[in-house]
Design a protein around this motif. Structure first.
Motif, PDB file in Angstrom:
ATOM      1  N   ARG A 127       1.257  -1.233  -0.303  1.00 11.71           N
ATOM      2  CA  ARG A 127      -0.215   0.243   0.266  1.00 11.71           C
ATOM      3  C   ARG A 127       0.940   1.400  -0.260  1.00 11.71           C
ATOM      4  O   ARG A 127       0.439   2.124  -0.383  1.00 11.71           O
ATOM      5  N   ALA A 128       2.533   1.416   0.545  1.00 15.17           N
ATOM      6  CA  ALA A 128       2.797   2.837   0.976  1.00 15.17           C
ATOM      7  C   ALA A 128       3.614   2.284  -0.536  1.00 15.17           C
ATOM      8  O   ALA A 128       4.096   3.783  -1.050  1.00 15.17           O
ATOM      9  N   LEU A 129       3.793   1.419  -1.407  1.00 13.11           N
ATOM     10  CA  LEU A 129       4.484   1.670  -2.586  1.00 13.11           C
ATOM     11  C   LEU A 129       3.811   2.255  -3.784  1.00 13.11           C
ATOM     12  O   LEU A 129       2.975   3.365  -3.879  1.00 13.11           O
ATOM     13  N   ALA A 130       2.287   1.616  -3.093  1.00 13.46           N
ATOM     14  CA  ALA A 130       1.298   2.063  -4.455  1.00 13.46           C
ATOM     15  C   ALA A 130       0.324   3.230  -4.337  1.00 13.46           C
ATOM     16  O   ALA A 130       0.076   4.434  -5.495  1.00 13.46           O
ATOM     17  N   GLU A 131       0.693   3.617  -2.473  1.00  9.82           N
ATOM     18  CA  GLU A 131       0.074   5.259  -2.696  1.00  9.82           C
ATOM     19  C   GLU A 131       1.283   6.421  -3.547  1.00  9.82           C
ATOM     20  O   GLU A 131       1.008   7.511  -2.999  1.00  9.82           O
ATOM     21  N   GLN A 132       2.569   6.341  -3.837  1.00  8.27           N
ATOM     22  CA  GLN A 132       3.258   7.027  -4.538  1.00  8.27           C
ATOM     23  C   GLN A 132       2.905   7.434  -5.429  1.00  8.27           C
ATOM     24  O   GLN A 132       2.231   6.899  -6.117  1.00  8.27           O
ATOM     25  N   GLY A 133       3.091   8.752  -5.521  1.00  3.15           N
ATOM     26  CA  GLY A 133       2.839   9.620  -6.857  1.00  3.15           C
ATOM     27  C   GLY A 133       2.951   8.528  -8.175  1.00  3.15           C
ATOM     28  O   GLY A 133       2.690   8.488  -9.034  1.00  3.15           O
ATOM     29  N   ARG A 134       4.619   8.170  -7.505  1.00  3.52           N
ATOM     30  CA  ARG A 134       5.601   7.535  -9.184  1.00  3.52           C
ATOM     31  C   ARG A 134       5.838   5.704  -8.540  1.00  3.52           C
ATOM     32  O   ARG A 134       6.986   6.553  -7.294  1.00  3.52           O
ATOM     33  N   LEU A 135       5.650   5.488  -8.830  1.00  2.00           N
ATOM     34  CA  LEU A 135       6.792   4.114  -8.808  1.00  2.00           C
ATOM     35  C   LEU A 135       7.947   3.998  -8.866  1.00  2.00           C
ATOM     36  O   LEU A 135       9.236   3.740  -8.356  1.00  2.00           O
TER      37      LEU A 135
END
Length: 209
Positions: A173-181
């Motif tokens: 979830r923390a990754l998915a919430e980043q504006g850009r992976l």
């Protein structure tokens, strides 16, 4: 038949660090071969180095990025150790003895620590390349992504299912919430959409949503 993964990694290491560093390269490969590892292995390191090759033009100090790849999971303990910090310290104590310049050693250690959260600053081109290479697995095809997820679960076999699902979901979830992976233009174009689809699918499996 081609060279083994281990032999290829050692070849890449000695081209980077010099033939006098052979013993250090052998130790690094041995670390990535530790029996408790299922994902953070020599195959992961080799895959990262291949992506770094693809993104080489985006790095400011390609040697530092490659050194950081070799060291980024050199310590991978399952006992609560801060693995990124321990790996960075290993780089800080190992590289000077090989004659690596102090500013390069500092950059390598900084980059290794960066893989703990994958949040390079917009101006951090070396960090962008390293983090993009580390996260490229997120964009794998369905079978490779399933194998990756299963390997991560196997590394945490000692953690009960419910706790693992909660912890893994929080990481994803923390990754998915980043504006850009992905931070480099090449990786973003190549990986972003597939990675987000994979993250969403695994999160749905973990949470039942």
């Amino acid at each position: 038949m081609g060279k083994s993964v281990d032999a290829d990694l050692l070849d890449r290491w000695t081209k980077l660090a010099g033939s006098q560093a052979q013993a250090v390269g052998e130790d690094l490969v041995r670390r990535y071969r530790e029996p408790h590892r299922r994902y953070h292995t020599v195959e992961h390191l080799a895959a990262m180095l291949a992506v770094i090759d693809d993104l080489a033009a985006d790095a400011e100090d390609l040697d530092a990025v490659r050194y950081a790849a070799f060291f980024h999971d050199a310590v991978y303990a399952m006992d609560g150790t801060d693995n990124e910090e321990a790996s960075a310290r290993l780089a800080e104590t190992t590289l000077p003895a090989l004659g690596v310049a102090a500013d390069t050693v500092a950059e390598v250690a900084r980059l290794v620590r960066l893989t703990g959260g994958h949040h390079p600053e917009p101006s951090d081109h070396n960090g962008a390349v390293l983090c993009d290479a580390d996260l490229a697995i997120l964009a794998a095809d369905a079978s490779a992504y399933a194998a990756y997820a299963a390997a991560v679960r196997a590394e945490y076999a000692h953690v009960p299912d419910e706790l693992f699902r909660t912890g893994r979901a929080a990481v994803l979830r923390a990754l998915a919430e980043q504006g850009r992976l992905f931070r480099t233009p090449t990786a973003r174009a190549r990986y972003e959409s597939a990675a987000r689809a994979n993250l969403a699918a695994e999160l749905a499996t973990l949470t039942g949503d």
